[in-house]
Design a protein around this motif. Structure first.
Motif, PDB file in Angstrom:
ATOM      1  N   TYR A  64       0.879  -1.163   0.000  1.00 29.11           N
ATOM      2  CA  TYR A  64       0.000   0.000   0.000  1.00 29.11           C
ATOM      3  C   TYR A  64       0.920   1.217   0.000  1.00 29.11           C
ATOM      4  O   TYR A  64       2.103   1.095   0.343  1.00 29.11           O
ATOM      5  N   LYS A  65       0.378   2.366  -0.366  1.00 30.59           N
ATOM      6  CA  LYS A  65       1.263   3.537  -0.524  1.00 30.59           C
ATOM      7  C   LYS A  65       2.004   3.900   0.759  1.00 30.59           C
ATOM      8  O   LYS A  65       3.091   4.469   0.709  1.00 30.59           O
ATOM      9  N   SER A  66       1.416   3.544   1.924  1.00 26.34           N
ATOM     10  CA  SER A  66       2.104   3.867   3.182  1.00 26.34           C
ATOM     11  C   SER A  66       3.055   2.762   3.634  1.00 26.34           C
ATOM     12  O   SER A  66       3.714   2.892   4.658  1.00 26.34           O
ATOM     13  N   THR A  92      -3.119   0.022  -3.387  1.00 28.30           N
ATOM     14  CA  THR A  92      -3.530   1.402  -3.125  1.00 28.30           C
ATOM     15  C   THR A  92      -4.802   1.805  -3.893  1.00 28.30           C
ATOM     16  O   THR A  92      -5.726   2.359  -3.288  1.00 28.30           O
ATOM     17  N   PRO A  93      -4.900   1.506  -5.210  1.00 30.46           N
ATOM     18  CA  PRO A  93      -6.094   1.985  -5.938  1.00 30.46           C
ATOM     19  C   PRO A  93      -7.396   1.447  -5.352  1.00 30.46           C
ATOM     20  O   PRO A  93      -8.333   2.221  -5.123  1.00 30.46           O
ATOM     21  N   MET A  94      -7.449   0.129  -5.047  1.00 32.75           N
ATOM     22  CA  MET A  94      -8.720  -0.416  -4.567  1.00 32.75           C
ATOM     23  C   MET A  94      -9.022   0.001  -3.133  1.00 32.75           C
ATOM     24  O   MET A  94     -10.164   0.293  -2.793  1.00 32.75           O
ATOM     25  N   VAL A  95      -7.995   0.072  -2.301  1.00 33.88           N
ATOM     26  CA  VAL A  95      -8.231   0.453  -0.909  1.00 33.88           C
ATOM     27  C   VAL A  95      -8.641   1.926  -0.842  1.00 33.88           C
ATOM     28  O   VAL A  95      -9.613   2.289  -0.163  1.00 33.88           O
ATOM     29  N   LYS A 113      -8.987  -3.716   6.170  1.00 29.46           N
ATOM     30  CA  LYS A 113      -9.370  -3.664   4.749  1.00 29.46           C
ATOM     31  C   LYS A 113      -8.185  -4.068   3.860  1.00 29.46           C
ATOM     32  O   LYS A 113      -8.337  -4.841   2.896  1.00 29.46           O
ATOM     33  N   MET A 114      -7.031  -3.567   4.222  1.00 26.85           N
ATOM     34  CA  MET A 114      -5.839  -3.907   3.423  1.00 26.85           C
ATOM     35  C   MET A 114      -5.553  -5.408   3.501  1.00 26.85           C
ATOM     36  O   MET A 114      -5.256  -6.043   2.481  1.00 26.85           O
ATOM     37  N   MET A 119      -6.009 -10.689   0.737  1.00 29.53           N
ATOM     38  CA  MET A 119      -6.578 -12.051   0.714  1.00 29.53           C
ATOM     39  C   MET A 119      -7.292 -12.308  -0.620  1.00 29.53           C
ATOM     40  O   MET A 119      -7.111 -13.359  -1.242  1.00 29.53           O
ATOM     41  N   THR A 120      -8.102 -11.335  -1.076  1.00 29.20           N
ATOM     42  CA  THR A 120      -8.854 -11.579  -2.326  1.00 29.20           C
ATOM     43  C   THR A 120      -7.901 -11.736  -3.506  1.00 29.20           C
ATOM     44  O   THR A 120      -8.150 -12.521  -4.415  1.00 29.20           O
TER      45      THR A 120
END
Lengths: 273, 284
Positions: A64-66, A92-95, A113-114, A119-120
């Motif tokens: 993720y971006k962070s 990052t885009p989907m979250v 969420k991340m 997982m998906t």
């Protein structure tokens, strides 16, 4: 440390055989796992490479971006060291798209969420490669509930779920996990500067010693105090284990028939294999 | 007499009778080729171990065609094999049969069904009610199934009933990792077989399976232990193996002369004391 120290050659043999046999008996031959740059997934990557051959193992790094850029770098080093396939799928885009609707969400919601987004992706790659998803949760975090239900806790099979973190370190040395990965501070890497031990409020070595005595040896609280564990530490850990138990079980089912799944309809998962 | 016994350390498939029967038959053929007189299989070799609700589906009656096939093969080699036995009143036993000369020579139904820790046998299976030695062309023998062997009275009764060879069919899960070279369960078993053989001046022939069921490994390590408690043949750990052990009558003779523990056993004394304990209402 002594009580937790194990014969790593024998342990290696058992977990490698476990991955090979439990995958091959399903008729598949490949495994997929999320590679975070941390030690647990690195160890599972090494186990899977030895069990299935590196060409049959697909690692997916999902920053993720962070996320700390060092994590992806370490994941790449691990994949190269054991020769497995390596893909990067940023989340990052989907979250971010999701949290546009919930801008006030706190760190816990974002972290969960991340974990579930990852997982998906892993289960999609499972279908893509005809591979089973390998779990990377260790016994320490499973007992403490330090993981996201249906997120990083989701898998088809887990070779390290009966190993305390201290034993993950030992086996990682045996299997040649790169030094920088073994030596860095454990972190869920959900936000900058996060470390597991800071968040939990105790060290893995301390809690592993305690849980080994509590869970594996079934010592009473009195015996644990005699062993030198502080009573508030004992109570804290007992509470975490109890309160997270739901994460270690399948959803409960309202019983109405004579044969309810997992209650009086009981079969091993390896049924017919 | 001297004889050769094959230890068939196989990896049964859970709940697959047909596949396991093929596996067992192939091992029997190999035993015949390798000049074994007797072949020993693990507990539940025809079915796999963690059967749970599959028990009634894979159980065999003694007059089933599957058992008939094994009986027929036993005209060429004696066979001891484990399976789930169904009776005409629909009880299901964790059983072992000893086949020789085309006939069932002995049936043992597991008495001690472990139901603790990772085990749950009493939930699904009926309990056997006897320990009996039997005569074979290899001398007098007794059969025990896994947990039976952990109850001192079981091998003791068989030895007092004249058995000089104890066959143990096992499906022992590997567990208890420590700094040792071996798993806790294999260390415990090897101590047990050696000690039992020594105490009873009897051979112990142990056959364990391998493979995984739902993440649980079976550790193998099948062995032939002489009456002096020494393992004279041992199969590999954690992988399929096939070992033919040469059993020598001389070892039994020499041990019984060197250490006549069984000769000196005092059966009436033991019975008197056990009856007293029983009359006093417990084991206290």
């Amino acid at each position: 440390m002594s009580r937790l120290s194990v014969n790593t050659r024998l342990l290696r043999r058992i977990v490698v055989d476990f991955v090979r046999e439990e995958i091959l008996k399903t008729g598949l031959k490949r495994g997929v796992l999320g590679l975070s740059g941390g030690i647990d997934s690195a160890l599972v990557a090494f186990i899977a490479a030895e069990a299935l051959g590196p060409e049959n193992v697909h690692a997916v790094c999902m920053p993720y971006k962070s996320s700390n850029p060092e994590s992806e770098a370490h994941a790449r080093i691990v994949a190269q060291a054991c020769g497995i396939n390596f893909t990067v799928v940023p989340i990052t885009p989907m979250v971010d798209a999701y949290f546009e609707s919930f801008p006030d969400a706190d760190n816990m919601r974002r972290g969960n969420k991340m974990a579930r987004e990852r997982m998906t992706i892993l289960f999609d790659h499972s279908a893509l490669h005809g591979a089973l998803v390998l779990g990377t949760s260790n016994k320490t975090e499973l007992l403490l509930g330090y993981g996201t239900l249906y997120g990083d806790m989701a898998s088809a099979l887990n070779p390290i779920g009966d190993l305390y973190k201290s034993q993950v370190w030992q086996l990682s040395e045996e299997m040649g996990v790169p030094r920088e990965v073994i030596e860095k501070k454990p972190s869920a890497d959900l936000w900058a500067g996060q470390t597991d031990e800071q968040e939990l409020g105790f060290t893995y070595r301390e809690v592993d010693e305690l849980m080994y005595c509590m869970v594996d040896l079934r010592m009473t609280t009195e015996e644990l105090i005699k062993e030198g564990f502080a009573d508030d530490f004992i109570a804290n850990v007992q509470g975490k284990i109890k309160n997270s138990h739901f994460k270690r079980r399948l959803p409960i089912i309202a019983k109405v028939s004579n044969r309810t799944i997992d209650r009086d309809f009981r079969y091993s998962r390896d049924w017919g294999k | 007499m001297d004889f050769n016994i094959a230890l068939a350390q196989i990896k049964p498939k859970l709940g697959c009778l047909r596949d396991n029967l093929a596996l067992v038959e192939a091992a029997i053929e190999r035993g015949i080729r390798e000049k074994a007189d007797l072949i020993l299989f693990p507990e539940l070799a025809l079915t796999g171990y963690f059967l749970k609700d599959l028990v009634p589906d894979i159980a065999l009656r003694l007059d089933s065609p599957e058992i008939a096939r094994l009986k027929k093969l036993s005209s060429r080699i004696a066979i001891a094999v484990g399976f789930v036995e169904a009776t005409s009143d629909y009880r299901f036993f964790n059983s072992a049969i000893f086949l020789d000369g085309g006939e069932i020579r002995h049936l043992h139904r597991k008495v001690y069904l472990p139901t603790y820790g990772l085990f749950d046998e009493q939930r699904y299976l009926a309990r056997g009610e006897r320990f009996r030695a039997f005569d074979s062309r290899f001398g007098r023998m007794g059969m025990l199934i896994c947990e039976d062997f952990w109850h001192l009275s079981a091998p003791y009764i068989l030895a007092m009933d004249g058995a000089t060879t104890l066959l143990c069919l096992s499906s022992s899960p590997g567990r208890g990792l420590s700094e040792s070279e071996s798993l806790g369960s294999s260390i415990a078993w090897q101590r047990l077989t050696a000690t039992t053989a020594t105490f009873l001046n009897a051979r112990v022939i142990y056959c364990n399976r391998v493979g995984f069921e739902d993440g649980i490994n079976f550790w193998g390590g099948s062995e032939a232990v002489s009456p002096s408690g020494v393992a004279t043949a041992r199969a590999k750990l954690l992988e399929e193996d096939f070992v033919v052990a040469a059993i020598q009558e001389g070892e039994l003779r020499r041990e019984r002369i060197f250490s006549p523990l069984m000769r000196d056993e005092n059966l009436p004394l033991t019975l008197r004391e056990l009856q007293r304990i029983d009359a006093e209402g417990g084991q206290r």
